[in-house]
Structures are given as C-alpha cells and as structure tokens.
Design an enzyme around this catalytic site. Structure first.
Site, PDB file in Angstrom:
ATOM      1  N   PRO A 205       0.831  -1.219   0.000  1.00 47.59           N
ATOM      2  CA  PRO A 205       0.000   0.000   0.000  1.00 47.59           C
ATOM      3  C   PRO A 205       0.856   1.255   0.000  1.00 47.59           C
ATOM      4  CG  PRO A 205      -0.730  -1.572   1.678  1.00 47.59           C
ATOM      5  CD  PRO A 205       0.586  -2.067   1.168  1.00 47.59           C
ATOM      6  N   THR A 206       0.240   2.366  -0.332  1.00 42.54           N
ATOM      7  CA  THR A 206       0.972   3.633  -0.355  1.00 42.54           C
ATOM      8  C   THR A 206       1.426   4.015   1.048  1.00 42.54           C
ATOM      9  OG1 THR A 206      -1.117   4.828  -0.132  1.00 42.54           O
ATOM     10  CG2 THR A 206      -0.308   4.474  -2.355  1.00 42.54           C
ATOM     11  N   GLY A 207       2.614   4.607   1.107  1.00 41.96           N
ATOM     12  CA  GLY A 207       3.128   5.109   2.377  1.00 41.96           C
ATOM     13  C   GLY A 207       3.801   4.094   3.261  1.00 41.96           C
ATOM     14  N   THR A 208       4.038   2.871   2.761  1.00 39.48           N
ATOM     15  CA  THR A 208       4.649   1.836   3.604  1.00 39.48           C
ATOM     16  C   THR A 208       6.170   1.837   3.538  1.00 39.48           C
ATOM     17  OG1 THR A 208       4.268   0.260   1.796  1.00 39.48           O
ATOM     18  CG2 THR A 208       2.655   0.308   3.571  1.00 39.48           C
ATOM     19  N   LYS A 210       8.293   1.844   0.472  1.00 41.92           N
ATOM     20  CA  LYS A 210       8.940   1.087  -0.611  1.00 41.92           C
ATOM     21  C   LYS A 210      10.131   1.853  -1.190  1.00 41.92           C
ATOM     22  CE  LYS A 210       5.026   0.810  -2.825  1.00 41.92           C
ATOM     23  NZ  LYS A 210       4.128   1.369  -1.800  1.00 41.92           N
ATOM     24  N   THR A 211       9.942   3.130  -1.467  1.00 38.65           N
ATOM     25  CA  THR A 211      11.032   3.939  -2.013  1.00 38.65           C
ATOM     26  C   THR A 211      12.152   4.087  -0.997  1.00 38.65           C
ATOM     27  OG1 THR A 211       9.443   5.170  -3.369  1.00 38.65           O
ATOM     28  CG2 THR A 211      11.599   6.166  -3.025  1.00 38.65           C
ATOM     29  N   GLU A 428     -23.621  10.275  18.930  1.00 31.58           N
ATOM     30  CA  GLU A 428     -22.295   9.750  19.249  1.00 31.58           C
ATOM     31  C   GLU A 428     -22.339   8.781  20.425  1.00 31.58           C
ATOM     32  OE1 GLU A 428     -19.926  10.086  17.270  1.00 31.58           O
ATOM     33  OE2 GLU A 428     -20.805  11.661  16.019  1.00 31.58           O
ATOM     34  N   ASP A 504     -22.348   6.579   8.362  1.00 30.68           N
ATOM     35  CA  ASP A 504     -22.459   5.303   9.076  1.00 30.68           C
ATOM     36  C   ASP A 504     -23.259   4.293   8.259  1.00 30.68           C
ATOM     37  OD1 ASP A 504     -21.148   6.519  11.208  1.00 30.68           O
ATOM     38  OD2 ASP A 504     -23.028   7.197  12.106  1.00 30.68           O
TER      39      ASP A 504
END
Length: 617
Positions: A205-208, A210-211, A428, A504
């Site tokens: 997934p994005t942001g894990t 990899k780069t 809530e 919801d």
C-alpha cells in the site's frame, strides 16, 4: 559533456584555428611585400615607367613594380581626384590624401551580425540538446536529447539512508539483504553458482516505505542508485520511452555494480490488452517491450539489479512477473503493533520527547497506519506541542495529533445550536454505549461533539486492543451494530433519523454486502461468492461488486433481501441495547452536552451500571 557536444566543440576549434592562420598569413604578406606611399610619389613612379601594372580601386590605387625594390613588389596609395592631383603637381611638393579610418564600423557591420548568428545558434543548440537549466530533456522539450534517460544518480553519500533508518518491515529487509551482500561481494555470494535475482518488485500500500527501502539498499551496498518514475518514460513521441529504457540500462552498466529503481512501475508496466489493438502498438507498449528485452538481455553477474515499486500489482503485465525478470516479489505491508512502535522510535529521534512518554500506547491506537502516516503523526504532535509553547512532546499531544488526522481539524468557530448539540450527543453516545455493551467490540477512547473536518459534527474514537487479520461473523455483526448505534439512538430519542447517520449507513451497507457477496456468511444463500474480485489486492477494505452477468434476477433479489435483513437486525439490536440503558444514555448525553468531550475514564464513569448485551450470532 556528451559525444555530440564534444564533436561540435572540436569542429568549432578547428575552424577558429584555420581562420586565425589565414588572417596572420594575409597580414604577414601585406607587411613584407606591399609598400604604402604618398600619391605624389606614386605619380612619380608612374612617370618614370617603373610600374608594370596599375589597379584602380574605389579608394586605393595599387601598382606592381617591374623590379622589386627593398623586397617590395607592390605599391599602394590613397587615390586623389585627377583635378586636385593636376593642381598640386604644379608645385613640386609631395602630396597625399588622408584615409579616414572607419574600421570600427566595418568591424561592427561584419562581426556583429556574425556574432549574433553564432550566439543564437549556440543558444538553440544548448536548448535542443537539453543543456539548459532543466537538465537533460529540458528547454524546448529536449528535442535532440529526447531519448536520454531522466534518471537521477544517487551514491551512498547522497542517499543517506541505511537499513537502521527503515523500521517496521523486517521481513522485507531480510529479503533484500541478499541483494546487498551480492553487490558488496559478487564472487563470494555466487561461489556455489547462484546469481542475484535480476529484478525485485516491492509491492504494498501507499506510504509503507517502498522507495525508502530501495534507497536503503543502495546506501547499504554503497553503489550508484539510478532512480526514475515509470511515468517519465512515457512521452508524446512513439519510441522515446524505449530509447530511454536503453539509455538507463547503458548508464547503469557503465557504473556497475549499480541499482536501478523504477517507482510507480504500474504507469509503465500496465497489462497489454485489447485496448491497445485499437491504435496498434502504442508508446507504452513499446516501452514495456523494451524493458522486457533489457531484463532478458543483461547478465546478472555484471552487478546491475533492478528494483521496482508499485501499489497496484494486479494490473501489471504477466510477462513482467514471470521467472527470469522480476524473480522476487517482496510485500511491504502496513506494520503491526511492534512495527509501528519501531517506526515511531525512529521518527521521535527528530523531536524533543517528554520523559516517560509511552510510545506503545501511541502504537496501540494507530492500527492500520502506514509508515508515512506515523511520520505525519509525530510531526503533528510536535506542532501541537509547539502551539501550546511546551518544552517537550507528551502523550496528550500524540492523541490530539491522531484525532486531527482521523477526524479532521477542529472547527472552533462552527457554533451548534442547543438542539443540534443534543442530537449530535445522542448520536455519538449511541455508537459509544453500543460498543461498550457488546462483548468483543473495540474499546472507546473518546467521544466528542466538537465539529471536526468537513461536515463532521462529532466523532467517536475507538481504540482496537490488538491488530486483527481475520474476523468472525459475530465480530462483523458487532461492528455493524456499533455503526448503526447512532441512527438507533436518534430513532429512540427523537422518533426519526437525521442526515448525520449518512456515512455510518454507507459503511454498514458496504460491510453487509461484503458479508453476503464475498464472505458467504448468509445462511440462506449459502457459502457462495457472488462478487467480482477486489479491484486492488492490497487495499484494506473493498466494496464488493455484484457479478450481474453471472447471477439470475432471482438471486440478485435474494442478495438485496439478505443485505437488508442484516442491516435491519443490526439496527434493532442497537436500539434494544440503548432502550435497556435509556437512563444511562440520557445521563451521558447531558454530561457530553455540558463538557463537549468525554475521555475514556469519564465515559466509564457515566456509563457505570451499563447492561451488557449478548454477542450477535
């Protein structure tokens, strides 16, 4: 400097040298063979018959001597008008005409246009060759260098990233350690005949991270790191992407051992299908074909390793993923609780952390956060502490940062009326008390009726007790019941629902459809999957899509009925829980309206004596 530029430079130098030699030769000949004399003396030479030939120009008159005198073979004088010469010749005195020098105007008339032309040519050449400020391919689009790769080269000192800087992905680091060992010592690593994988695909997934992980491999191995995005290969001109792929691999071979990293590989390696047949072999397909050729052609023993990253592996062309190309696929997934704790420890080194701050509590309430999300949490917590002029970042700052990310920015200037506050408070608390009453539900961390984000008039923050990878049917029903708790409270207290339950209802409906279509959890429809495959194999949650072409109208009607029944049962279950605990609901709502926010301890205090409900079945 490129080969083309060096070639032009050599030719320009040679032409300049030849021109200078010709000018020096001309000056030398004039100085040694031609004498400049007054016009009166020229007339005397003419009368004495010493001139063999006379050449009359517009301003000068030149005569060639029959016999050389003192090494001079020619004479030159400035012309004087015949009438003036006849008049002056009567007096027997030397006379000549002054030649007014206009060398500057001649120089400007000849040299200036030439200089302007050469300057314009040089500027255009630099722009076309892509040597402007934009680097390779800049300027007017890099027309002459359009096939050159845009890859940026990073060496170990410039990446500045090691494996110690990457946390929460221990399995991925272990997979990539072999790449590092091979690049450091290819002979020792291949002593038994094994060779390093040609390509390694980092997917997740994005942001894990990899780069970051790819840069850490280059930093550990200490080799050149060629980094380029998959979209940079695709251009308007057909064939440019293929040329850039060739150029990129040639650069890497010249600096082997080296690492090539292609980010967002799905932009380049999307599966070839029928869509490309409409226009033939388009630019993307030619570029992909060239990448496949390069992967087949280069020798892994040279020391060039291809790393690529994508968050959409399901759309990649199967030819990329076969053995011999991307031999190894490494999953870089969202971290578990321990991984999140390790990531937080890496990022808090950059901030001033208060003594005794328990980062494990932060890791516990950030379930599902990726590495980039956690870095953002640390930064936001530091900003919160800075705004309140604190000396260090505390646990409360982290809590506010997480709430800011999850619920949005607090809208302090959005004022609710008393009726709206009461409605939001009951809504809530419908979520909160339902979650507290159902066994196995995630603990409630905070309830607030302070407006946050876009359209959120309140929120209920639950803190999962542990990471969950598999959920039972009863747990999904519990989650659905909690989602509909707000709507149930509105119907119980006010007799009708409001628009505040819209989100919801969407989430509960998606969950019910997944249970029926994907998970086969409806007792009447049986263990059958009626849904298409998820759009992304890496997404945490996917709304199921009905395979209408394979299902009969009767089956579709039964599916709709099953989904509707699950939602109706969950809503009734939540309403029963709140009805049995109506006194506690009213007391908690009054406290929430008065204080606007109830934390976990305060919520436990006002809900004391809450009757527990049975687990849904």
């Amino acid at each position: 400097m490129s080969g083309t530029k060096r070639k032009w430079s050599h030719w320009a130098s040679l032409l300049t040298l030849l021109l200078a030699l010709w000018l020096l030769r001309d000056l030398w000949l004039q100085q040694n063979t031609i004498a400049t004399i007054p016009y009166s003396q020229f007339e005397l030479y003419l009368k004495e018959g010493k001139l063999a030939e006379v050449t009359v120009g517009e301003r000068l008159i030149t005569g060639r001597l029959k016999q050389a005198e003192e090494g001079k073979t020619s004479l030159v004088a400035v012309r004087v008008e015949p009438a003036m010469a006849e008049h002056l010749g009567q007096y027997g005195v030397p006379y000549s005409r002054a030649l007014e020098s206009d060398w500057l105007s001649q120089l400007l008339s000849w040299i200036a246009p030439t200089a302007v032309f050469l300057g314009f040519w040089y500027w255009m050449n630099r722009r076309l060759m892509g040597a402007g400020k934009g680097g390779v391919g800049g300027g007017l689009g890099g027309l002459m260098g359009i096939g050159q790769s845009h890859a940026k080269t990073y060496v170990e000192q410039s990446t500045g990233v090691r494996f110690d800087d990457v946390a929460g992905v221990d399995e991925a680091k272990a997979e990539l350690q072999e790449i590092v060992d091979f690049l450091k010592d290819p002979k020792a690593h291949g002593r038994l005949g094994a060779h390093v994988p040609k390509g390694v695909l980092l997917m997740g997934p994005t942001g894990t991270g990899k780069t970051l992980l790819a840069r850490a491999v280059a930093g550990e191995a200490g080799v050149p790191f060629f980094s380029i995005s998959g979209s940079e290969f695709i251009e308007m001109f057909v064939g440019v992407g293929a040329a850039r792929v060739r150029d990129l691999f040639e650069q890497a071979r010249a600096k082997a051992p080296a690492i090539i990293f292609i980010d967002e590989l799905d932009a380049l390696g999307k599966a070839r299908g029928a869509a490309s047949l409409i226009g033939g072999h388009d630019e993307r397909e030619q570029t992909l074909n060239q990448l496949l050729v390069e992967l087949d052609g280069f020798d892994p023993r040279v020391g060039v390793v291809l790393l690529a990253a994508t968050n959409r592996p399901e759309i990649l062309d199967p030819a990329l993923l076969r053995a011999g190309r991307f031999d190894r696929q490494v999953l870089v997934d969202r971290p578990d609780r321990k991984g999140r704790l390790d990531i937080l420890r890496v990022h808090v080194k950059k901030i001033t952390l208060a003594a005794g701050t328990d980062l494990d509590q932060v890791a516990a309430i950030t379930v599902g956060f990726a590495g980039a999300d956690l870095a953002n949490v640390v930064n936001e917590a530091a900003l919160v502490a800075t705004r309140r002029k604190a000396d260090a970042v505390t646990l409360e700052d982290f809590t506010q940062a997480i709430e800011r990310i999850v619920a949005g920015i607090e809208k302090k200037h959005r004022i609710l009326s008393d009726d709206e506050k009461k409605l939001v408070a009951y809504h809530e608390l419908g979520h909160a008390l339902t979650a507290l009453a159902l066994p196995g539900s995630d603990p409630v961390h905070k309830v607030s009726i302070v407006p946050h984000g876009i359209g959120a008039l309140g929120y209920t923050l639950q803190r999962p007790s542990q990471d969950r990878h598999v959920m039972r049917r009863s747990e999904l029903l519990t989650k659905m019941t909690v989602l509909l708790g707000g709507r149930a409270a509105e119907q119980l207290v006010f007799g009708e629902p409001s628009t505040g339950a819209a989100d919801d209802l969407v989430r509960a409906t998606d969950l019910a459809r997944d249970m029926v279509l994907r998970f086969g959890m409806d007792r009447h429809l049986g263990p059958v999957s009626y849904a298409d495959r998820p759009h992304s194999m890496l997404a945490a949650e996917n709304g199921a899509g009905l395979r209408s072409e394979q299902n009969s109208p009767d089956t579709a009607e039964r599916i709709d009925a099953a989904v509707r029944q699950l939602l109706q049962e969950a809503l009734l279950r939540a309403r029963d829980i709140l009805h049995e605990n109506r006194e506690i609901l009213d007391a908690a709502a009054a406290a929430l309206v008065a204080k606007e926010t109830l934390d976990e301890a305060e919520l436990q205090a006002v809900s004391k004596g809450l009757k527990a409900a049975a687990r849904p079945s």
